[in-house]
Design an enzyme around this catalytic site. Structure first.
Site, PDB file in Angstrom:
ATOM      1  N   VAL A 180       0.802  -1.227   0.000  1.00 21.06           N
ATOM      2  CA  VAL A 180       0.000   0.000   0.000  1.00 21.06           C
ATOM      3  C   VAL A 180       0.834   1.276   0.000  1.00 21.06           C
ATOM      4  CG1 VAL A 180      -2.006  -1.070   1.089  1.00 21.06           C
ATOM      5  CG2 VAL A 180      -0.211  -0.081   2.529  1.00 21.06           C
ATOM      6  N   GLY A 181       2.161   1.159   0.069  1.00 23.41           N
ATOM      7  CA  GLY A 181       2.970   2.367   0.064  1.00 23.41           C
ATOM      8  C   GLY A 181       4.424   2.079   0.352  1.00 23.41           C
ATOM      9  N   ASP A 210       8.246  15.702  12.816  1.00 23.05           N
ATOM     10  CA  ASP A 210       7.935  15.603  11.383  1.00 23.05           C
ATOM     11  C   ASP A 210       6.427  15.688  11.182  1.00 23.05           C
ATOM     12  OD1 ASP A 210       8.539  15.453   8.714  1.00 23.05           O
ATOM     13  OD2 ASP A 210       8.646  13.271   8.659  1.00 23.05           O
ATOM     14  N   GLY A 233       8.429   4.278   1.441  1.00 20.80           N
ATOM     15  CA  GLY A 233       9.092   5.505   1.867  1.00 20.80           C
ATOM     16  C   GLY A 233      10.566   5.243   2.050  1.00 20.80           C
ATOM     17  N   GLY A 234      11.261   6.214   2.643  1.00 22.20           N
ATOM     18  CA  GLY A 234      12.679   6.072   2.852  1.00 22.20           C
ATOM     19  C   GLY A 234      13.027   4.938   3.800  1.00 22.20           C
ATOM     20  N   PHE A 235      12.089   4.549   4.655  1.00 24.23           N
ATOM     21  CA  PHE A 235      12.323   3.504   5.637  1.00 24.23           C
ATOM     22  C   PHE A 235      12.168   2.117   5.027  1.00 24.23           C
ATOM     23  CE2 PHE A 235       7.972   4.917   5.653  1.00 24.23           C
ATOM     24  CZ  PHE A 235       7.290   3.744   5.382  1.00 24.23           C
ATOM     25  N   GLY A 236      11.348   1.981   3.951  1.00 24.05           N
ATOM     26  CA  GLY A 236      11.064   0.677   3.389  1.00 24.05           C
ATOM     27  C   GLY A 236       9.678   0.619   2.780  1.00 24.05           C
ATOM     28  N   LYS A 238       4.832  -2.270   8.560  1.00 27.27           N
ATOM     29  CA  LYS A 238       5.900  -1.431   8.021  1.00 27.27           C
ATOM     30  C   LYS A 238       7.187  -2.264   8.004  1.00 27.27           C
ATOM     31  CE  LYS A 238       6.304   2.929   9.256  1.00 27.27           C
ATOM     32  NZ  LYS A 238       6.614   4.143  10.061  1.00 27.27           N
ATOM     33  N   VAL A 266       5.324  -0.485   3.085  1.00 31.47           N
ATOM     34  CA  VAL A 266       4.177  -0.703   3.959  1.00 31.47           C
ATOM     35  C   VAL A 266       3.197  -1.641   3.269  1.00 31.47           C
ATOM     36  CG1 VAL A 266       2.237   0.350   5.176  1.00 31.47           C
ATOM     37  CG2 VAL A 266       4.414   1.568   5.030  1.00 31.47           C
TER      38      VAL A 266
END
Length: 443
Positions: A22-23, A141, A25-28, A45, A30
């Site tokens: 579903v998505g 953030d 980001g910089g972390f990995g 996540k 989701v």
């Protein structure tokens, strides 16, 4: 304190099914998945190896700051992904927010939500942030993509542990993933100093920019100006997003909110209010519009579900005009063909009931897991049940820290023993206050 002593629940891949990406980001990455034992969807996540320890700290912080307006963490994922690989992955298992984030809502509506919903979001974010600060925690953030939404558009804060990684990355002049993600648009001028370390006034400034975004329905700074180096110069010179179009829309309490917004983004950190001070303003303004919140939510749901909504971009400017309070004049730039319910009839808010008490009770019994996960504003429901909830049980429910725990106690101590009549009353309240949830569950 070690992670194991604070988040002991371990969730393996064998407990999850129906995975869907579903998505990212910089972390990995989701994923959404159904937990077989619990019977409801969760978000997982999955973390990159090089940021794993930082995001596990996010899980610890979210667990420590658990409350109604912070995304709930269920445990730590350890297992393999359903893509056929054999490498074990680690991640965080959290509430899955079907509605996405405030940023998603802005895109879906092509503008701001109705005023009652906008003011409720502003207040709930302030409540959540005040709770974090009371726990001596920071977010660092705060932005629309990090304010997630329940089915009924209540706010939950997310990603306030990983934000520390983002903030560090932002203190360089390179175009990192976090910079490209737009976090720098919500940074106070002092944070552009490479030696800066975030304090609470950082979050207050971000909240001011967030308020502007919620009320305008836009991201701060146009795309052609959203360059890190340019925003840095302009923000440090005292430039802020324009409030001209917001104040022209007119709504009871809007002037107070714009004043709060401008105080929050003051260039002098010492002049910014505390979140406790913000609550006095946001709570007072939301109270003026609270009676229209159910109609506002219903209107948003209808707009989102309408296949022709996006075919009429001109309607977005009038959308937030629909629920103005009677004492406020309507803006002259509204679109006449949009329906504006000045008064809300019982028929509009409460769909007619045709189910028997037994059928309503069966609906509650069959959907317990999802109701525990999704029902919001629990104490308002308990109050409406009145004498059906014993005073001792009322105190126990009120003492619970999360909405899920409140619903769980309500189901166990009142609905279980009260029979079909009490369950039917609970169903009727849900049908009135949270109709989209009931509809989604087939009621």
């Amino acid at each position: 304190m070690a992670l194991q002593s604070r988040l002991t629940e371990r969730i393996g891949s064998e407990s999850l099914e129906n995975w869907k990406s579903v998505g990212s980001g910089g972390f990995g990455q989701v994923y959404k998945a159904m937990h077989k034992g619990w019977g409801f969807d969760v978000a997982i996540k999955i973390l990159r190896d090089d940021v794993g320890s930082a995001v596990f700290e996010e899980a610890n912080l979210m667990n420590e700051a658990s409350c109604e307006f912070v995304l709930r963490v269920y445990g730590i994922f350890e297992g393999v992904l359903p893509d056929g690989g054999t490498l074990k992955q680690k991640g965080i298992v959290m509430d899955f927010m079907q509605r996405g984030s405030v940023q998603d809502l802005q895109k879906d509506l092509s503008g701001p939500p109705p005023w009652p919903l906008a003011f409720r979001l502003a207040h709930q974010v302030a409540v959540g942030m005040n709770f974090l600060h009371s726990k001596k925690l920071m977010h660092s953030d705060l932005k629309p993509s990090n304010v997630l939404l329940t089915d009924d558009f209540n706010a939950k804060l997310a990603d306030f542990g990983f934000s520390r990684v983002s903030t560090s990355a932002l203190n360089c002049n390179t175009e990192t993933t976090e910079v490209a993600g737009g976090s720098f648009k919500y940074m106070p001028p002092e944070a552009f100093d490479i030696s800066y370390r975030p304090v609470r006034s950082f979050d207050i400034y971000s909240y001011g920019i967030l308020l502007w975004s919620v009320f305008s329905g836009e991201e701060p700074y146009p795309n052609n100006q959203a360059v890190y180096s340019l925003v840095k110069v302009k923000v440090c010179e005292g430039n802020r997003p324009s409030c001209k179009e917001i104040v022209q829309r007119k709504a009871d309490g809007l002037e107070e909110m714009v004043d709060l917004m401008e105080r929050c983004w003051d260039g002098d950190p010492s002049k910014r209010p505390r979140f406790k001070d913000c609550l006095e303003v946001t709570g007072n303004v939301f109270t003026k519009h609270k009676k229209h919140i159910n109609a506002a939510v219903n209107e948003v749901l209808k707009r989102l579900e309408s296949p022709t909504w996006n075919d009429h971009p001109s309607t977005s400017g009038a959308f937030s005009q629909i629920y103005q309070t009677p004492e406020q004049p309507r803006s002259h730039d509204t679109v006449d063909h949009i329906r504006r319910p000045e008064r809300f009839s019982v028929e509009y808010l409460v769909p007619p009931q045709t189910m028997s008490d037994e059928d309503k009770a069966k609906f509650i019994d069959n959907n317990k897991a999802e109701l525990i996960k999704s029902v919001s504003e629990v104490m308002a429901i308990v109050d409406k049940l009145g004498n059906m909830v014993q005073s001792e049980t009322y105190s126990v429910i009120k003492a619970q820290r999360t909405s899920q725990d409140k619903v769980r106690v309500l189901l166990q101590r009142t609905l279980h023993s009260g029979g079909a009549k009490v369950k039917a009353a609970f169903y009727d309240i849900l049908k009135t206050d949270q109709p989209h949830l009931v509809e989604r569950l087939g009621g």
